[in-house]
Design an enzyme around this catalytic site. Structure first.
Site, PDB file in Angstrom:
ATOM      1  N   GLU A 162      44.036  47.727  43.991  1.00 38.85           N
ATOM      2  CA  GLU A 162      43.851  46.631  43.120  1.00 38.85           C
ATOM      3  C   GLU A 162      44.571  46.519  41.690  1.00 38.85           C
ATOM      4  O   GLU A 162      45.257  45.579  41.225  1.00 38.85           O
ATOM      5  CB  GLU A 162      42.318  46.369  42.776  1.00 38.85           C
ATOM      6  CG  GLU A 162      41.981  45.083  41.958  1.00 38.85           C
ATOM      7  CD  GLU A 162      40.660  44.505  42.503  1.00 38.85           C
ATOM      8  OE1 GLU A 162      40.164  43.462  41.910  1.00 38.85           O
ATOM      9  OE2 GLU A 162      39.977  44.870  43.399  1.00 38.85           O
ATOM     10  N   ASP A 174      32.966  48.803  40.618  1.00 34.69           N
ATOM     11  CA  ASP A 174      32.854  47.971  41.758  1.00 34.69           C
ATOM     12  C   ASP A 174      33.070  48.603  43.140  1.00 34.69           C
ATOM     13  O   ASP A 174      32.273  48.803  43.990  1.00 34.69           O
ATOM     14  CB  ASP A 174      33.667  46.849  41.848  1.00 34.69           C
ATOM     15  CG  ASP A 174      33.287  45.848  40.485  1.00 34.69           C
ATOM     16  OD1 ASP A 174      32.590  46.106  39.689  1.00 34.69           O
ATOM     17  OD2 ASP A 174      34.094  44.925  40.525  1.00 34.69           O
TER      18      ASP A 174
END
Length: 393
Positions: A162, A174
């Site tokens: 990411e 997360d």
């Protein structure tokens, strides 16, 4: 979708032949501990029962095909040697990012793969649909290639994908919760060191109710950067007075009370107070959950929201209205904003007998007060990433 429906959708898309395997990764919610991950504190996320399904099958033509039940118009076919060379600026960048990271680590895919995703995490809700896609892709591909499964390493790879491929400078909370959650447990995580502990979260007759305000979160990036710099200023003001102080969250509330006047700017002082007290609330929450004291946990959730609203100032009218209305429902033990703020979601702990009233009454009041339609998700705490064997149907 259950396993059979997923396999049927896959066959309709890619045809018959060969073994289809199904993997699942959840969404996540942070129960308490907001805006302290970058200040050296603890967070307490939990995996949710809903998330992302991936049906996958090896093929013989060396191509990777990516398709989604949710976005049938957005799909792509990529040669193995092309992966990592360019981004699509679409959801496909999450699985492509994982493949790029695997390639960089020397894990070469031995075949092409046909992949079909289905997610029931609402996009933009702050419940980590992107982390769920990344983690399920990494787990599935390593499983298909018969590699060693290490869920902590999968979380690290997913964050790297990411950050470096998708281009979003997220932390690791997360991905870590999605990869390492287990049913009926929260995860006490120190984001810097990745030391963690699974904490029992036996909610019994209580459910998590997540309320999506559907308020567009336009201020998040600029305000996030501003809050980080304010925390850095507070730390710099305190460091001459405390030996080996590297993070604000190393301080107890008592220590901070003795030192706070060293921070001249009242706003910066408030930011630091939130960090120190929120970290203490996380640790108090863990003790409450170990005693199955949900009443105390609910109080700490409420205190967290007040601090985020008044000291850290990352709430907004819509979040505050949702929290106010949540607390009016008889069976609500606690309610708070969750995530970066300025929109997104609230999380509430609500007795199962009152969840229908919660959705109806809080939803109606929210609509009347804000003009926006909220979405609600009633759920428990589920497992992290896993292969589905059919028992989940």
């Amino acid at each position: 979708m259950n396993q059979e429906q997923m396999k049927q959708a896959f066959t309709e898309k890619y045809g018959t032949g060969g073994e289809i395997r199904i993997f699942h990764a959840p969404g996540r919610v942070n129960l308490i501990g907001e805006h302290i991950d970058y200040n050296g504190g603890y967070v307490l996320p939990a995996a949710l029962e809903f998330g992302t399904l991936l049906a996958i099958r090896a093929n013989n033509d060396g191509m990777v095909r990516l398709a989604s039940v949710n976005f049938p118009e957005l799909e792509g076919t990529f040669a193995l040697q092309e992966i990592g060379l360019k981004t699509t600026k679409e959801w496909m960048d999450y699985p492509l990012g994982i493949m790029t990271v695997l390639k960089g680590k020397g894990t070469t895919l031995t075949s092409g793969y046909d992949m079909l995703f289905f997610g029931n995490i609402p996009n933009g809700s702050g419940l980590s649909s992107s982390a769920s896609i990344e983690v399920v892709t990494a787990y599935a591909l390593i499983s298909m290639e018969q590699g060693h499964i290490d869920t902590v390493e999968i979380a690290v790879m997913s964050q790297k994908a990411e950050n470096e491929f998708v281009g979003v400078n997220c932390g690791i909370m997360d991905q870590f919760a999605v990869a390492n959650g287990i049913k009926d447990h929260a995860i006490l995580l120190m984001c810097d060191t990745l030391e963690y502990d699974r904490v029992p979260f036996r909610t019994g007759q209580y459910k998590l109710v997540i309320g999506n305000t559907n308020k567009r979160r336009g201020l998040v990036d600029s305000k996030y950067n501003e809050r980080r710099s304010q925390c850095e200023a507070a730390l710099a003001a305190l460091q001459p007075h405390v030996d080996n102080l590297n993070y604000l969250a190393q301080l107890t509330p008592e220590q901070f009370g003795l030192l706070e006047e060293q921070i001249q700017d009242a706003i910066v002082r408030n930011r630091a107070r939130h960090v120190v007290e929120e970290n203490a609330r996380v640790l108090a929450s863990v003790e409450a959950l170990k005693r199955d004291d949900l009443q105390r946990f609910g109080q700490l959730m409420n205190e967290s929201h007040e601090s985020l609203r008044n000291l850290y100032e990352v709430s907004c009218e819509e979040l505050d209205v949702m929290v106010e209305e949540a607390r009016r429902i008889k069976g609500t033990l606690g309610a708070r904003m969750t995530g970066a703020g300025f929109g997104g979601c609230t999380v509430s702990l609500v007795h199962e007998d009152d969840t229908d009233a919660f959705v109806q009454q809080a939803g109606q009041a929210y609509r009347e007060r804000t003009g926006l339609e909220a979405d609600f998700y009633i759920c428990g705490v589920g497992n992290g990433v896993e292969e589905w064997d059919g028992s989940q149907n």
